[in-house]
Design a protein around this motif. Structure first.
Motif, mmCIF file in Angstrom:
data_model
loop_
_atom_site.group_PDB
_atom_site.id
_atom_site.type_symbol
_atom_site.label_atom_id
_atom_site.label_comp_id
_atom_site.label_asym_id
_atom_site.label_seq_id
_atom_site.Cartn_x
_atom_site.Cartn_y
_atom_site.Cartn_z
ATOM 1 N N ILE A 1 -12.240 21.517 3.611
ATOM 2 C CA ILE A 1 -10.788 21.355 3.411
ATOM 3 C C ILE A 1 -10.473 19.914 3.013
ATOM 4 C CG2 ILE A 1 -8.531 21.414 4.550
ATOM 5 C CD1 ILE A 1 -9.635 23.720 6.275
ATOM 6 N N TYR B 1 -6.271 27.221 10.866
ATOM 7 C CA TYR B 1 -6.992 28.485 10.679
ATOM 8 C C TYR B 1 -8.462 28.322 11.094
ATOM 9 C CZ TYR B 1 -8.910 32.471 8.003
ATOM 10 O OH TYR B 1 -9.558 33.620 7.615
ATOM 11 N N ILE C 1 -5.445 33.695 3.639
ATOM 12 C CA ILE C 1 -4.963 32.492 2.952
ATOM 13 C C ILE C 1 -3.644 32.778 2.248
ATOM 14 C CG2 ILE C 1 -5.513 30.782 1.185
ATOM 15 C CD1 ILE C 1 -7.205 30.620 3.748
ATOM 16 N N GLY D 1 -8.583 28.667 -0.517
ATOM 17 C CA GLY D 1 -7.326 28.047 -0.114
ATOM 18 C C GLY D 1 -7.280 26.569 -0.467
ATOM 19 N N SER D 2 -8.303 25.824 -0.051
ATOM 20 C CA SER D 2 -8.306 24.388 -0.332
ATOM 21 C C SER D 2 -8.536 24.104 -1.808
ATOM 22 C CB SER D 2 -9.377 23.691 0.515
ATOM 23 O OG SER D 2 -10.643 24.317 0.341
ATOM 24 N N TYR E 1 -4.408 25.487 6.907
ATOM 25 C CA TYR E 1 -5.821 25.818 6.709
ATOM 26 C C TYR E 1 -6.676 25.224 7.828
ATOM 27 C CZ TYR E 1 -4.251 26.884 1.935
ATOM 28 O OH TYR E 1 -3.592 27.393 0.846
ATOM 29 N N ILE F 1 -11.658 29.701 3.073
ATOM 30 C CA ILE F 1 -11.509 28.244 3.165
ATOM 31 C C ILE F 1 -11.641 27.607 1.785
ATOM 32 C CG2 ILE F 1 -12.560 26.140 4.069
ATOM 33 C CD1 ILE F 1 -13.380 27.796 6.537
ATOM 34 N N GLN G 1 0.057 31.013 2.883
ATOM 35 C CA GLN G 1 0.896 30.457 1.821
ATOM 36 C C GLN G 1 2.300 31.061 1.855
ATOM 37 O OE1 GLN G 1 -1.541 31.202 -1.604
ATOM 38 N NE2 GLN G 1 -2.716 29.327 -1.344
#
Length: 447
Positions: free
Chosen positions: A104, A194, A422, A148-149, A191, A145, A426
């Motif tokens: 992340i 999470y 994810i 998302g990142s 994130y 992960i 958002q």
């Protein structure tokens, strides 16, 4: 007033989109067809030419797009994240979820430096996914992960999307950059939480990296992390600070970033004629695609409005007598659904010009100080919402990027399962900004 023709124009656009026909050609073609069908005077089409040259091709703000694209590509070529991932892993070594937090962190650095979703996802998918799977991470969690990142770059400034938004919404780009910083940080924190949730309640899904037999001092690791961060951080701060503070225009700030990225690549000995040529070609392709869509959308929106389309939408909103917040929620839902099939560029040029005037006229009482605040708040929600367009099947481009470089045992179904939490995070961010507009409006006012 008959709304048959604008309704047919919208229907034809939807049919064309689902047929897979290139959207830029579709927009231009439909504008010409319905100009004749609606008996719009041919002289009116000259307005399209005037808008294309005056509002698109000669637009000083849009000149920032190729510069930001070039900056991102050159920073990607400089390989700023390669060493940083291993140093961050060492920093969190021995702790459950440590590698996930390191990924992340890399995603945040890539988002603030390159801003190119494809490059971020491919880089982290290549470097981090095999490492995470080898450490015993849950396959779907590792995928989530990375996706998302890896898509934070579309939101975190300097972002090409925000430059486009500034032009389409007629909102200062510097204000947009400032307004998305807190939501971007909030999303990154989602994130992180999470990962930490799984580290506490399901540590078997995020096992710790093995501790080295000869562990290095923490201070030395921190120094190496700072060494790898300081140059890209200074470059990004110089770009953002100059734009947000009003010292430089977005185009001038982008030029600073592009020049700095070129110097960084040279200092890291990553610059060559082949690299420069490849970067320039990629920049031209991306810029050409964006501007081609802008030209087609300009023609389509002009003819649509001449046929009464804008009035049709306004009358439809007024007929339902809905609360302003319900209207905005409906637009957010529409944008989310369009994200299943369209890219952010297409949605930006198609949807925003139609709905921005409606949102600007909604009566929110004393919730906002000015119309500009309303448009800024709305723009940030749309920006966070559009991040999901990279992740929602069947046409989420980030899913294709990851599938293309993922190990053979990672299936498409694994990717879909991994990305769903994810997407949920958002949408939670969109809801938070809707309920608490200060998340988007506080920093621009403070600056």
């Amino acid at each position: 007033m008959s709304y048959l023709l604008p309704s047919l124009m919208l229907l034809a656009l939807l049919v064309g989109i689902f047929s897979g026909y290139p959207v830029a050609f579709l927009l231009g073609g439909l504008s010409i067809v319905f100009m004749f069908v609606g008996d719009v005077p041919l002289a009116s089409f000259s307005l399209v030419t005037n808008r294309v040259f005056g509002s698109v091709l000669e637009n000083w703000i849009l000149a920032a797009i190729p510069l930001f694209v070039f900056m991102g590509i050159m920073l990607d070529k400089s390989k700023i994240a390669d060493n940083l991932l291993y140093e961050l892993e060492n920093l969190f070594r021995g702790k459950p979820g440590g590698l996930g937090l390191a990924v992340i962190g890399i995603g945040i650095v890539m988002a603030a430096s390159t801003g190119i979703v494809g490059a971020s996802v491919v880089l982290m998918g290549t470097l981090a996914l095999p490492m995470m799977l080898a450490r015993g991470y849950s396959k779907t969690l590792a995928i989530g992960i990375i996706l998302g990142s890896g898509t934070l770059g579309i939101l975190v400034p300097p972002s090409i999307m925000l430059v486009v938004f500034g032009d389409v919404m007629q909102v200062p780009v510097g204000d947009l950059f400032a307004a998305t910083i807190i939501p971007g940080v909030m999303l990154a924190l989602f994130y992180i939480l999470y990962v930490l949730y799984h580290a506490v309640f399901a540590p078997h899904k995020v096992p710790p990296s093995p501790v080295s037999a000869n562990p290095q001092p923490l201070g030395r690791i921190l120094l190496r992390v700072l060494r790898d961060l300081v140059v890209p951080a200074l470059l990004m701060l110089s770009v953002l600070a100059s734009i947000v503070a009003g010292i430089a225009t977005p185009t001038e700030g982008a030029a600073i970033g592009a020049g700095g990225a070129l110097i960084l690549a040279l200092c890291k000995r990553k610059l060559s004629v082949a690299v420069l040529n490849d970067s320039l070609q990629s920049t031209m392709k991306t810029t050409g695609m964006i501007l081609f869509l802008a030209v087609g959308a300009t023609a389509y929106s002009l003819i649509f409005k001449r046929l009464g389309g804008q009035t049709m939408i306004e009358d439809a909103v007024a007929a339902f007598g809905l609360s302003p917040y319900v209207v905005v929620l409906g637009i957010m839902l529409l944008i989310f659904l369009l994200g299943f099939f369209l890219e952010w560029i297409e949605i930006s040029f198609l949807v925003l010009p139609l709905f921005a005037p409606i949102v600007a006229t909604l009566d929110f009482g004393d919730a906002f100080a000015s119309q500009t605040d309303v448009l800024l708040w709305f723009s940030v929600m749309v920006a966070v919402n559009l991040q999901t367009s990279f992740l929602t099947p069947p046409f989420g481009y980030a899913l294709f990027y990851l599938k293309g470089i993922a190990p053979p045992d990672v299936s498409t179904l694994d990717i879909y399962r991994g990305v769903m939490p994810i997407v949920g995070l958002q949408l939670l961010a969109v809801l938070a900004i809707a309920l608490f507009p200060a998340l988007a409006l506080w920093l621009p006012k403070f600056v």
